[in-house]
Design a protein around this motif. Structure first.
Motif, PDB file in Angstrom:
ATOM      1  N   SER A  19       0.821  -1.221   0.000  1.00  0.00           N
ATOM      2  CA  SER A  19       0.000   0.000   0.000  1.00  0.00           C
ATOM      3  C   SER A  19       0.853   1.268   0.000  1.00  0.00           C
ATOM      4  N   SER A  60       0.925   2.448  -3.606  1.00  0.00           N
ATOM      5  CA  SER A  60      -0.340   2.426  -4.354  1.00  0.00           C
ATOM      6  C   SER A  60      -0.485   3.675  -5.224  1.00  0.00           C
ATOM      7  N   PRO A  88      -2.265   6.806  -6.574  1.00  0.00           N
ATOM      8  CA  PRO A  88      -3.292   7.694  -6.003  1.00  0.00           C
ATOM      9  C   PRO A  88      -4.417   7.963  -6.990  1.00  0.00           C
ATOM     10  N   GLU A  89      -5.574   8.300  -6.457  1.00  0.00           N
ATOM     11  CA  GLU A  89      -6.696   8.676  -7.321  1.00  0.00           C
ATOM     12  C   GLU A  89      -6.404  10.009  -8.007  1.00  0.00           C
ATOM     13  N   ALA A  90      -5.972  10.981  -7.228  1.00  0.00           N
ATOM     14  CA  ALA A  90      -5.592  12.289  -7.779  1.00  0.00           C
ATOM     15  C   ALA A  90      -4.090  12.448  -7.658  1.00  0.00           C
TER      16      ALA A  90
END
Length: 479
Positions: free
Chosen positions: A54, A57, A59-61
């Motif tokens: 993690s 990972s 990121p979304e943004a």
């Protein structure tokens, strides 16, 4: 419309976001320099930290610049640190400034070495520099070669061409062979030779190992015997692989004698000069490579003793046109050229980075004389090491070095050798020095590779002072 943060991840071709780009460059470059300019304040080899998946990972943004810099700080903290003057354990050299910049410039212009059309300047540069290296190694004007991403690929391409030339199989089809192809090499040849044999359909079990002498060079008498043994109706040797700079001891095989055997029996001679090839800049030490000019192919890594950032490697061929006919696969989607063969047709890789650029800039900045000085300085440090080792009756030198690599062992009567050498390795690491701990000829030994131009007599003597302190502690305990 694209979000401005997304667009500012790119450099606008109309100069509209130059200010934002300069802020990013300024901050990142300062962070890099703060690390490299203070490399001696960081351990040469940090304790291994196991991260959670993690932690990496996506990121979304997208992250902000400061968040990215926080991640880079973790990278620097937990990375191997060959820039430290106390990193003297592997053939991983400190990168020169121009190699670092060359890597950045290559990424910036993002040309593709696949074809002349996609790298018009760099393709010509590669052909020109390869010609110069062929001359440095003493190869004839018929020679040529290509840049590869690392020595394993260089050795692989050389052995593919050797196989196809010897067996007359430019399509690589082995199904109709009546004899089993074999490759002959030293018992301490690099693992990439066996890997290449596996990949080219010969099988790693058909790599015939030649014994070594007391200097860990290929035993020429055993080579002669093995050549005769494997020239039968059942087997056919496709290559002899000699080594100029073995991985552990830096030994250089007797290239002239091996070349004579290869010529007598008409066997392809490949010389793995991945490390020792830098001695073409070695002035009076150039004689250590005598015989390399008779090779059918040569692999060499500037990423080691020429201080070029990884990866930087090349494979040279005595007969370039023969290599082309034995290896080339044309690509119809590339524009046909008259003056230059598209590099993607004559290398294992198709699309690939312009690794020639950092080598070129390094050569321009350091020059032949500069590389000669760097090589000589490595020998100065090696002689300091030798003096220290020979002054300690509890240290055993594995062999008199031919290059800038020193291998030795500590011997204590009341301790098993592997145990005490492993303990010493850990002790040095805890005290800020990294030397490697290879298993060689069945035993662990300590190995120093004297590459760093900022390593000094004081650094080497401090390391041996720690070794002496360790010995005194354990000698007393042992008694």
């Amino acid at each position: 419309m694209l979000d401005s943060q997304i667009k500012n991840c790119f450099i606008a071709p109309d100069n509209q976001n130059r200010e934002q780009v300069e802020i990013i460059f300024d901050n990142i470059i300062k962070q890099i320099l703060n690390y490299l300019c203070n490399a001696d304040n960081f351990p040469p080899y940090p304790p291994l930290k196991i991260f959670a998946a993690s932690d990496f990972s996506i990121p979304e943004a997208g992250f902000s610049l400061s968040q990215i810099q926080n991640n880079l700080a973790l990278l620097f903290q937990h990375s191997m640190n060959p820039s430290s003057s106390k990193y003297i354990g592997h053939m991983d050299s400190i990168s020169n400034i121009y190699a670092i910049l060359g890597e950045m410039i290559a990424a910036a212009i993002n040309n593709n070495m696949l074809s002349l059309e996609m790298s018009p300047f760099l393709t010509q540069l590669e052909y020109a520099l390869i010609r110069e290296f062929c001359d440095l190694f003493g190869l004839p004007r018929t020679s040529g070669g290509v840049i590869t991403s690392g020595g394993s690929l260089a050795n692989l391409q050389a052995l593919v061409v050797a196989r196809n030339e010897t067996l007359k199989l430019n399509n690589g089809n082995l199904t109709n062979l009546r004899q089993t192809p074999v490759i002959l090499c030293s018992e301490i040849a690099h693992a990439s030779v066996a890997k290449a044999a596996m990949l080219i359909g010969i099988g790693s079990e058909n790599v015939i190992k030649i014994t070594v002498n007391s200097n860990f060079q290929m035993d020429v008498l055993d080579l002669k015997q093995k050549v005769m043994e494997y020239f039968t109706t059942e087997y056919i040797p496709i290559a002899i692989v000699a080594t100029a700079g073995t991985t552990v001891t830096g030994s250089i095989d007797n290239l002239s004698e091996i070349a004579a055997i290869a010529k007598e029996h008409n066997i392809w001679l490949h010389i793995d000069a991945i490390y020792g090839g830098a001695l073409v800049f070695g002035g009076e030490r150039r004689h250590l490579l005598n015989g390399i000019e008779f090779a059918d192919s040569i692999s060499f890594n500037p990423q080691k003793w020429l201080y070029v950032a990884k990866t930087s490697s090349m494979v040279l061929f005595r007969n370039f046109s023969s290599m082309v006919s034995n290896f080339r696969i044309t690509a119809p989607y590339m524009k046909e050229q008259e003056d230059f063969i598209n590099l993607g047709e004559i290398t294992i890789q198709g699309s690939h980075n312009a690794e020639i650029l950092k080598l070129w800039l390094s050569l321009l900045a350091i020059g032949k004389d500069g590389y000669h000085q760097l090589i000589e300085y490595g020998y100065v440090l090696t002689n300091i090491c030798l003096t220290e080792i020979k002054h300690c009756d509890y240290l055993q030198l594995v062999m008199e070095p031919q290059t800038n690599i020193c291998c030795f062992k500590i011997k204590l009567t009341n301790y098993e050798d592997d145990f005490i050498n492993s303990k010493l390795h850990d002790y040095l690491l805890q005290n800020g020095f990294f030397v490697s701990l290879p298993r060689f000829q069945g035993q662990l030994c300590l190995r120093m590779v004297l590459l760093n131009p900022f390593s000094s007599k004081n650094v080497i003597k401090s390391c041996f002072s720690l070794i002496d302190k360790f010995y005194n502690q354990h000698h007393v305990k042992g008694n």
